[in-house]
Design a protein around this motif. Structure first.
Motif, PDB file in Angstrom:
ATOM      1  N   MET A   1       0.849  -1.179   0.000  1.00 51.03           N
ATOM      2  CA  MET A   1       0.000   0.000   0.000  1.00 51.03           C
ATOM      3  C   MET A   1       0.894   1.242   0.000  1.00 51.03           C
ATOM      4  SD  MET A   1      -2.903   1.082   2.770  1.00 51.03           S
ATOM      5  CE  MET A   1      -4.462   0.621   2.056  1.00 51.03           C
ATOM      6  N   LYS A   2       0.531   2.236  -0.792  1.00 53.10           N
ATOM      7  CA  LYS A   2       1.313   3.456  -0.879  1.00 53.10           C
ATOM      8  C   LYS A   2       1.207   4.250   0.425  1.00 53.10           C
ATOM      9  CE  LYS A   2       1.145   4.357  -5.798  1.00 53.10           C
ATOM     10  NZ  LYS A   2       0.807   5.366  -6.803  1.00 53.10           N
ATOM     11  N   THR A   3       2.257   4.990   0.736  1.00 58.09           N
ATOM     12  CA  THR A   3       2.292   5.791   1.959  1.00 58.09           C
ATOM     13  C   THR A   3       1.152   6.793   1.994  1.00 58.09           C
ATOM     14  OG1 THR A   3       4.690   5.570   2.030  1.00 58.09           O
ATOM     15  CG2 THR A   3       3.728   7.292   3.381  1.00 58.09           C
ATOM     16  N   ILE A   4       0.857   7.415   0.877  1.00 60.87           N
ATOM     17  CA  ILE A   4      -0.211   8.416   0.838  1.00 60.87           C
ATOM     18  C   ILE A   4      -1.563   7.787   1.150  1.00 60.87           C
ATOM     19  CG2 ILE A   4      -0.725   8.321  -1.630  1.00 60.87           C
ATOM     20  CD1 ILE A   4      -0.367  11.533   0.422  1.00 60.87           C
ATOM     21  N   ASN A   5      -1.767   6.538   0.740  1.00 62.88           N
ATOM     22  CA  ASN A   5      -3.019   5.835   1.065  1.00 62.88           C
ATOM     23  C   ASN A   5      -3.095   5.513   2.550  1.00 62.88           C
ATOM     24  OD1 ASN A   5      -3.715   5.951  -1.625  1.00 62.88           O
ATOM     25  ND2 ASN A   5      -2.973   3.903  -2.075  1.00 62.88           N
ATOM     26  N   ILE A   6      -1.968   5.150   3.137  1.00 64.22           N
ATOM     27  CA  ILE A   6      -1.936   4.889   4.582  1.00 64.22           C
ATOM     28  C   ILE A   6      -2.234   6.174   5.343  1.00 64.22           C
ATOM     29  CG2 ILE A   6      -0.498   4.115   6.509  1.00 64.22           C
ATOM     30  CD1 ILE A   6       1.033   2.370   4.489  1.00 64.22           C
ATOM     31  N   ILE A   7      -1.692   7.291   4.868  1.00 67.56           N
ATOM     32  CA  ILE A   7      -1.980   8.589   5.500  1.00 67.56           C
ATOM     33  C   ILE A   7      -3.472   8.892   5.413  1.00 67.56           C
ATOM     34  CG2 ILE A   7      -1.667  11.088   5.256  1.00 67.56           C
ATOM     35  CD1 ILE A   7       1.268  10.503   4.522  1.00 67.56           C
ATOM     36  N   PHE A   8      -4.067   8.642   4.261  1.00 67.51           N
ATOM     37  CA  PHE A   8      -5.496   8.893   4.081  1.00 67.51           C
ATOM     38  C   PHE A   8      -6.335   8.048   5.039  1.00 67.51           C
ATOM     39  CE2 PHE A   8      -9.549   8.032   1.836  1.00 67.51           C
ATOM     40  CZ  PHE A   8     -10.072   9.324   1.874  1.00 67.51           C
ATOM     41  N   LEU A  75       6.809   9.743   3.973  1.00 64.57           N
ATOM     42  CA  LEU A  75       6.445  10.346   2.700  1.00 64.57           C
ATOM     43  C   LEU A  75       7.577  11.225   2.171  1.00 64.57           C
ATOM     44  CD1 LEU A  75       4.090  10.640   0.665  1.00 64.57           C
ATOM     45  CD2 LEU A  75       3.390  12.656   1.958  1.00 64.57           C
ATOM     46  N   GLY A  76       8.221  11.972   3.055  1.00 63.00           N
ATOM     47  CA  GLY A  76       9.333  12.815   2.650  1.00 63.00           C
ATOM     48  C   GLY A  76      10.576  12.041   2.272  1.00 63.00           C
ATOM     49  N   GLY A  81       9.976   7.267  -6.079  1.00 66.28           N
ATOM     50  CA  GLY A  81       8.845   6.370  -5.887  1.00 66.28           C
ATOM     51  C   GLY A  81       9.073   5.207  -4.946  1.00 66.28           C
ATOM     52  N   ARG A  82      10.204   5.174  -4.250  1.00 66.02           N
ATOM     53  CA  ARG A  82      10.441   4.078  -3.302  1.00 66.02           C
ATOM     54  C   ARG A  82      11.260   4.586  -2.122  1.00 66.02           C
ATOM     55  NH1 ARG A  82      15.135   1.291  -3.576  1.00 66.02           N
ATOM     56  NH2 ARG A  82      16.680   2.058  -5.031  1.00 66.02           N
ATOM     57  N   ILE A 153      18.927  11.906   1.690  1.00 66.72           N
ATOM     58  CA  ILE A 153      18.312  13.227   1.578  1.00 66.72           C
ATOM     59  C   ILE A 153      18.795  13.960   0.328  1.00 66.72           C
ATOM     60  CG2 ILE A 153      17.832  15.406   2.756  1.00 66.72           C
ATOM     61  CD1 ILE A 153      16.856  12.863   4.286  1.00 66.72           C
ATOM     62  N   LEU A 154      20.086  14.224   0.264  1.00 72.41           N
ATOM     63  CA  LEU A 154      20.644  14.963  -0.869  1.00 72.41           C
ATOM     64  C   LEU A 154      21.932  14.287  -1.308  1.00 72.41           C
ATOM     65  CD1 LEU A 154      20.378  17.499  -2.681  1.00 72.41           C
ATOM     66  CD2 LEU A 154      21.833  18.680  -1.021  1.00 72.41           C
TER      67      LEU A 154
END
Length: 175
Positions: A1-8, A75-76, A81-82, A153-154
């Motif tokens: 499951m995508k992180t954004i879906n878990i957040i939702f 998410l950050g 995409g992974r 991060i960078l």
């Protein structure tokens, strides 16, 4: 499951907890009441831990807040995409943070039931959890950021690409 879906899903659960707290009856006398002997003083009523439903919903509210914080960090941390090699560390940090939150909450509930008898290194047990453990859980995320900055991060390639874009924009503005 995508992180954004878990957040939702977590936000929907969070909303359900908030609605349940809003609709439910507050515990009796939880706000300040006039003290029978000292008229200028207010005394507290029963503890919020006496209300089982409010107690459980309060715990879930804090759990959702803490979990959302960890999800936003996840998410950050997504790159292309992974999550990559940071994933187990984020899971460890999240489980640690939620575990310490749970132990702090449970020790507070037990402390109220035990008539304030449990102390650790001079502090009431729930306060000791806050002082000695709760601050440590986010340190895992800070350490990830500090020690994994170049990996997660960078990266040097990303920084070189960013510098190249800046140089192109400065050149365009100069013309």
């Amino acid at each position: 499951m995508k992180t954004i879906n878990i957040i939702f899903v977590t936000l929907l659960f969070f909303l359900a907890v908030i609605i349940a707290l809003f609709i439910g009856d507050p515990p009796a006398l939880v706000t300040g009441q006039p003290h029978p002997e000292y008229k200028t003083m207010l005394k507290g009523g029963e503890s919020i831990h006496a209300s089982t439903s409010t107690n459980a919903l309060g715990y879930l509210f804090g759990l959702c807040s803490t979990f959302l914080l960890c999800l936003f960090m996840t998410l950050g941390a997504h790159r292309y995409g992974r999550l990559g090699t940071i994933k187990p560390w984020l899971i460890f940090g999240t489980v640690l943070y939620l575990g310490v939150y749970t132990l702090t909450y449970l020790s507070d509930a037990a402390y109220v039931d035990q008539n304030h008898q449990a102390f650790f290194m001079g502090w009431p047990l729930p306060t000791a959890w806050m002082i000695y453990a709760m601050w440590f859980a986010p340190v895992v995320f800070v350490a990830l950021y500090v020690f994994g900055f170049r990996d997660w991060i960078l990266t040097e390639e990303d920084e070189a690409r960013f510098t190249e874009i800046l140089t192109q924009r400065r050149t365009r503005r100069a013309d």
